[in-house]
Design a protein around this motif. Structure first.
Motif, mmCIF file in Angstrom:
data_model
loop_
_atom_site.group_PDB
_atom_site.id
_atom_site.type_symbol
_atom_site.label_atom_id
_atom_site.label_comp_id
_atom_site.label_asym_id
_atom_site.label_seq_id
_atom_site.Cartn_x
_atom_site.Cartn_y
_atom_site.Cartn_z
ATOM 1 N N THR A 58 -17.051 56.498 -33.972
ATOM 2 C CA THR A 58 -17.413 55.145 -34.124
ATOM 3 C C THR A 58 -17.368 54.147 -33.326
ATOM 4 O O THR A 58 -18.108 52.641 -32.984
ATOM 5 C CB THR A 58 -17.528 54.929 -35.907
ATOM 6 N N SER A 59 -16.278 53.684 -32.620
ATOM 7 C CA SER A 59 -15.739 52.865 -31.943
ATOM 8 C C SER A 59 -16.673 53.026 -30.899
ATOM 9 O O SER A 59 -16.534 51.813 -30.664
ATOM 10 C CB SER A 59 -14.130 52.208 -32.298
ATOM 11 N N ASP A 60 -16.125 53.598 -30.427
ATOM 12 C CA ASP A 60 -16.660 54.180 -28.621
ATOM 13 C C ASP A 60 -18.521 54.200 -28.521
ATOM 14 O O ASP A 60 -18.700 53.081 -27.724
ATOM 15 C CB ASP A 60 -16.156 55.277 -28.348
ATOM 16 N N LEU A 64 -20.329 50.838 -26.497
ATOM 17 C CA LEU A 64 -21.719 50.710 -26.217
ATOM 18 C C LEU A 64 -22.571 50.061 -26.395
ATOM 19 O O LEU A 64 -23.163 49.327 -25.686
ATOM 20 C CB LEU A 64 -21.698 52.316 -25.776
ATOM 21 N N ASP A 65 -22.453 49.885 -27.743
ATOM 22 C CA ASP A 65 -23.902 49.237 -28.441
ATOM 23 C C ASP A 65 -23.515 47.332 -27.667
ATOM 24 O O ASP A 65 -24.530 47.258 -28.290
ATOM 25 C CB ASP A 65 -24.123 49.753 -29.448
ATOM 26 N N VAL A 74 -18.667 41.262 -34.189
ATOM 27 C CA VAL A 74 -17.611 41.640 -35.337
ATOM 28 C C VAL A 74 -17.893 43.005 -35.586
ATOM 29 O O VAL A 74 -17.082 42.931 -35.654
ATOM 30 C CB VAL A 74 -17.944 40.587 -36.669
ATOM 31 N N ASP A 75 -18.840 43.141 -35.831
ATOM 32 C CA ASP A 75 -18.861 44.886 -35.902
ATOM 33 C C ASP A 75 -18.022 45.259 -34.888
ATOM 34 O O ASP A 75 -17.599 46.415 -35.626
ATOM 35 C CB ASP A 75 -20.564 45.057 -35.927
ATOM 36 N N MET A 76 -17.944 45.123 -34.004
ATOM 37 C CA MET A 76 -17.436 46.293 -32.944
ATOM 38 C C MET A 76 -16.002 46.184 -33.168
ATOM 39 O O MET A 76 -15.193 46.905 -33.156
ATOM 40 C CB MET A 76 -17.803 45.271 -31.278
#
Length: 109
Positions: A58-60, A64-65, A74-76
């Motif tokens: 998910t964090s990968d 990338l996004d 913040v989401d990352m």
């Protein structure tokens, strides 16, 4: 290829994911050794390792996004923090299991 912090982080996460995938597949059937009860330590441990791998994936994807301009900072950061917490928890459990094993080995027979 230009080395940027994002490229280095992506490479590090890729290497960590590859190592976790290799470590997550035991060479022996641990559930058969425990009597096949289904709800045993081996299955719980496998589920937790899978959870850490899912958090890493998910964090990968979020990183990338972010690089592509599709994600919020913040989401990352939240996804990376969750992955870091999951890995730290897994390492803590591993350290305690090793400590318990060493203590058992020091016991007189």
């Amino acid at each position: 290829m230009v080395t940027t912090p994002f490229n280095a982080a992506a490479a590090a996460y890729g290497n960590a994911s590859r190592l976790i995938n290799q470590a997550a597949k035991p060479t022996t059937d641990l559930s058969a050794a425990a009597g096949g009860s289904g709800n045993n330590f081996a299955s719980m441990l496998a589920q937790q390792v899978q959870g850490v791998m899912d958090a890493g994936k998910t964090s990968d994807a979020m990183a990338l996004d972010m690089v592509n301009g599709k994600a919020n900072v913040v989401d990352m950061v939240t996804a990376l923090s969750q992955t870091e917490l999951a890995i730290e928890s897994m390492v803590t459990v591993r350290d305690r299991v090793i400590s318990a094993y060493e203590e058992i080995m020091r016991m007189p027979i």
